[in-house]
Motif scaffolding. Structure first.
Motif, PDB file in Angstrom:
ATOM      1  N   THR A   1       1.797 -24.068  15.072  1.00 21.20           N
ATOM      2  CA  THR A   1       0.667 -23.739  14.187  1.00 21.20           C
ATOM      3  C   THR A   1       0.615 -24.639  12.959  1.00 21.20           C
ATOM      4  O   THR A   1      -0.263 -24.472  12.111  1.00 21.20           O
ATOM      5  CB  THR A   1       0.760 -22.264  13.728  1.00 21.20           C
ATOM      6  N   GLY A   2       1.579 -25.569  12.847  1.00 22.30           N
ATOM      7  CA  GLY A   2       1.610 -26.462  11.705  1.00 22.30           C
ATOM      8  C   GLY A   2       2.013 -25.776  10.411  1.00 22.30           C
ATOM      9  O   GLY A   2       1.714 -26.268   9.327  1.00 22.30           O
ATOM     10  N   THR A   3       2.700 -24.626  10.530  1.00 23.87           N
ATOM     11  CA  THR A   3       3.124 -23.864   9.343  1.00 23.87           C
ATOM     12  C   THR A   3       4.488 -24.343   8.875  1.00 23.87           C
ATOM     13  O   THR A   3       5.463 -24.293   9.630  1.00 23.87           O
ATOM     14  CB  THR A   3       3.195 -22.352   9.660  1.00 23.87           C
ATOM     15  N   HIS A   4       4.550 -24.806   7.646  1.00 25.56           N
ATOM     16  CA  HIS A   4       5.802 -25.266   7.058  1.00 25.56           C
ATOM     17  C   HIS A   4       6.328 -24.166   6.137  1.00 25.56           C
ATOM     18  O   HIS A   4       5.743 -23.906   5.073  1.00 25.56           O
ATOM     19  CB  HIS A   4       5.585 -26.565   6.267  1.00 25.56           C
ATOM     20  N   VAL A   5       7.420 -23.535   6.513  1.00 28.53           N
ATOM     21  CA  VAL A   5       7.916 -22.400   5.740  1.00 28.53           C
ATOM     22  C   VAL A   5       8.367 -22.801   4.342  1.00 28.53           C
ATOM     23  O   VAL A   5       8.422 -21.962   3.431  1.00 28.53           O
ATOM     24  CB  VAL A   5       9.093 -21.703   6.466  1.00 28.53           C
ATOM     25  N   GLU A   6       8.669 -24.077   4.156  1.00 27.12           N
ATOM     26  CA  GLU A   6       9.111 -24.523   2.840  1.00 27.12           C
ATOM     27  C   GLU A   6       7.940 -24.722   1.872  1.00 27.12           C
ATOM     28  O   GLU A   6       8.148 -25.030   0.690  1.00 27.12           O
ATOM     29  CB  GLU A   6       9.918 -25.822   2.956  1.00 27.12           C
ATOM     30  N   ASN A   7       6.719 -24.506   2.383  1.00 27.21           N
ATOM     31  CA  ASN A   7       5.525 -24.646   1.555  1.00 27.21           C
ATOM     32  C   ASN A   7       5.003 -23.242   1.204  1.00 27.21           C
ATOM     33  O   ASN A   7       4.446 -22.554   2.062  1.00 27.21           O
ATOM     34  CB  ASN A   7       4.453 -25.431   2.307  1.00 27.21           C
TER      35      ASN A   7
ATOM     36  N   LEU B   1      15.091 -21.468   0.010  1.00 30.67           N
ATOM     37  CA  LEU B   1      13.869 -21.216  -0.749  1.00 30.67           C
ATOM     38  C   LEU B   1      12.762 -20.617   0.111  1.00 30.67           C
ATOM     39  O   LEU B   1      12.003 -19.759  -0.354  1.00 30.67           O
ATOM     40  CB  LEU B   1      13.383 -22.511  -1.406  1.00 30.67           C
ATOM     41  N   ALA B   2      12.675 -21.028   1.382  1.00 31.03           N
ATOM     42  CA  ALA B   2      11.632 -20.478   2.257  1.00 31.03           C
ATOM     43  C   ALA B   2      11.786 -18.965   2.448  1.00 31.03           C
ATOM     44  O   ALA B   2      10.806 -18.220   2.287  1.00 31.03           O
ATOM     45  CB  ALA B   2      11.642 -21.199   3.601  1.00 31.03           C
ATOM     46  N   PRO B   3      12.990 -18.443   2.796  1.00 30.91           N
ATOM     47  CA  PRO B   3      13.131 -16.984   2.902  1.00 30.91           C
ATOM     48  C   PRO B   3      12.806 -16.260   1.596  1.00 30.91           C
ATOM     49  O   PRO B   3      12.240 -15.159   1.619  1.00 30.91           O
ATOM     50  CB  PRO B   3      14.601 -16.798   3.282  1.00 30.91           C
TER      51      PRO B   3
END
Length: 499
Positions: free
Chosen positions: A300-306, A356-358
């Motif tokens: 889905t192009g989802t970057h969890v770090e964003n 940082l993503a969590p």
């Protein structure tokens, strides 16, 4: 026809009359927080969950009864029937408990009584059950473990200090613990006899029976090494660390129809849902009727770090379904290498994705989960118990996930939001294969097995727990290992593992 004998009611008496002087506290040590909860709350939780205990009374230090009342009300303990002030000594506190227990009993009616120190919060339900079972045959029961230390007897000689006078045979020495269990009639009679002794003084209740009712045998039940008493400052640290490491047994799986009933109409958001455990959770939840948003960089192009992309993904799921019940984050990166030789970009990636993503996912998901009383599910690794060479960044960020879980579960408890952390044994995932290459067949857990357990955790009422998922050991007796035994097994048996 033989007459059926009714089972005696069992009451646990929590002795919480002590103060915090020896640990340097201005409040009673049973109110000290360990692993996010007061020591006495951990103790009461164990008895609340023990099927062999019918009700609980608490004898609390004078002036602090309202503090325990608040703890009981907030935790929803249904077995706690009375909270009363204890005495100035252990014996006086026990006498007050005996008096309270006798109220309302019919003539000739007896009761099983378990006296337990409030500051032994690591008690296992196995010990409780063994004590109650022993009372079917004996009138008095103690809990003890063998002494690993040599015990010496000394005598003081003036200003010269202490000198050894005797070294008892260690094979016969035991370290006493609690609970101490009795028939109410027996402990009451022992104290009635003791009342006639002007020099009566005792530090525990079994010694009262031993001295004043010498014809009553006192049976010994095997205790546990980790059933420690929080007495000295170092005990606070040790107990806190044991709670941090303790893992919870996996919840019992449901039947197929129950999964469908519980998940139909629910919304599940999975970050890291492109492959591996995350993908399997998404497919499993969807098969049972949940609306699932499986999000990942490659799909889905989802970057969890964003943070913006995380916010947008959750907002989209909420706007389309009107709810978010479960948020799962399995996203992570594992880079092998010595820290001194790792470039800044790799360090930054590891910290952003694994830590940082969590944090951002948790912060963004909170408002949605508070609305549905839902759950956030995070993932750690067996390496969280001890950092490993050449993947220090991964190990340290996975340790952070455990702390984040425990902190948020306490922080969000008042809003009904549950937070848990799954700790899989070495698992066959693309991330692991990329880092370690092909490994022997059968040596790894399947990602499907971890996903199934993850679903069971999501549907449970657990919060603040680290749930170990391990390959089943066919030689291990089912249902015997406590969370603390599992924690020790994790530390000792899995020194080379990483999920």
């Amino acid at each position: 026809m033989s007459q059926r004998i009714a089972k005696s009611r069992t009451t646990a008496v929590i002795l919480a009359g002590g103060t915090g002087q020896r640990v340097g506290l201005s409040i009673p040590k049973q109110l000290l927080k360990i692993a996010g909860k007061a020591v006495i709350e951990h103790t009461l939780t164990t008895f609340e969950k023990a099927d062999s205990v019918d009700d609980v009374i608490v004898l609390m230090a004078p002036g602090y009864v309202p503090d325990v009342e608040k703890i009981v009300a907030k935790a929803g303990f249904t077995k706690v029937t009375r909270i009363i002030e204890g005495g100035t000594t252990r014996n006086e506190t026990t006498e007050r408990a005996i008096s309270a227990l006798g109220e309302g009993l019919a003539d000739g009616e007896d009761l099983n009584v378990l006296f337990h120190d409030a500051v032994r919060p690591l008690l296992s339900r196995r010990v409780i059950d063994d004590c109650v079972a022993a009372l079917e045959r004996y009138q008095a029961v103690d809990v003890a473990i063998p002494s690993a230390d040599t015990i010496i007897v000394t005598r003081t000689h003036g200003d010269d200090g202490e000198f050894i006078t005797e070294i008892p045979d260690r094979s016969r020495l035991r370290r006493g613990q609690t609970p101490q269990a009795f028939k109410l009639s027996t402990i009451r009679r022992a104290y009635e006899v003791a009342a006639g002794d002007p020099n009566f003084q005792a530090t525990d209740d079994c010694s009262v029976v031993l001295r004043y009712l010498p014809d009553v045998p006192i049976h010994v039940v095997a205790g546990d090494e980790y059933n420690m008493k929080v007495t000295q400052p170092v005990d606070v640290f040790i107990a806190d660390k044991l709670f941090q490491l303790a893992s919870t047994a996996t919840p019992e799986p449901y039947g197929e129809e129950v999964y469908r009933e519980l998940l139909t109409g629910k919304t599940v958001v999975v970050f890291g849902g492109s492959y591996g455990i995350g993908k399997d959770i998404a497919e499993l939840a969807e098969s049972y009727g949940a609306t699932v948003y499986a999000l990942g960089r490659s799909t889905t192009g989802t970057h969890v770090e964003n943070p913006e992309e995380v916010d947008d993904a959750l907002s989209k799921a909420y706007s389309e379904t009107g709810r978010i019940d479960y948020v799962v984050n399995t996203a992570g990166v594992l880079r092998i290498g010595k820290l001194a030789e790792t470039d800044n970009a790799t360090i930054e990636e590891a910290l952003k994705v694994n830590y940082l993503a969590p944090v951002q996912i948790a912060r963004s998901a909170y408002k949605y989960l508070a609305e549905t009383k839902g759950q956030l599910l995070l993932y750690t690794s067996s390496s969280y118990t001890r950092g490993r060479a050449e993947y220090s960044l991964y190990s340290s960020t996975k340790a952070a996930m455990v702390n984040l879980t425990q902190a948020l579960s306490d922080e969000w408890a008042g809003d009904g939001v549950r937070v848990n952390c799954v700790n899989p044994e070495r698992t066959a995932t693309p991330m692991r294969t990329k880092a370690f290459g092909q490994e022997p067949a059968g040596s790894l857990l399947s990602s499907e097995a971890v996903a199934r357990t993850s679903l069971d955790v999501l549907l449970s009422e657990l919060t603040g727990h680290v749930i170990d998922v391990r390959q089943q050991d066919p030689t291990a007796p089912a249902g015997k290992a406590s969370g603390f035994e599992q924690a020790l097994a994790s530390v000792l048996d899995r020194q080379d593992g990483v999920a």
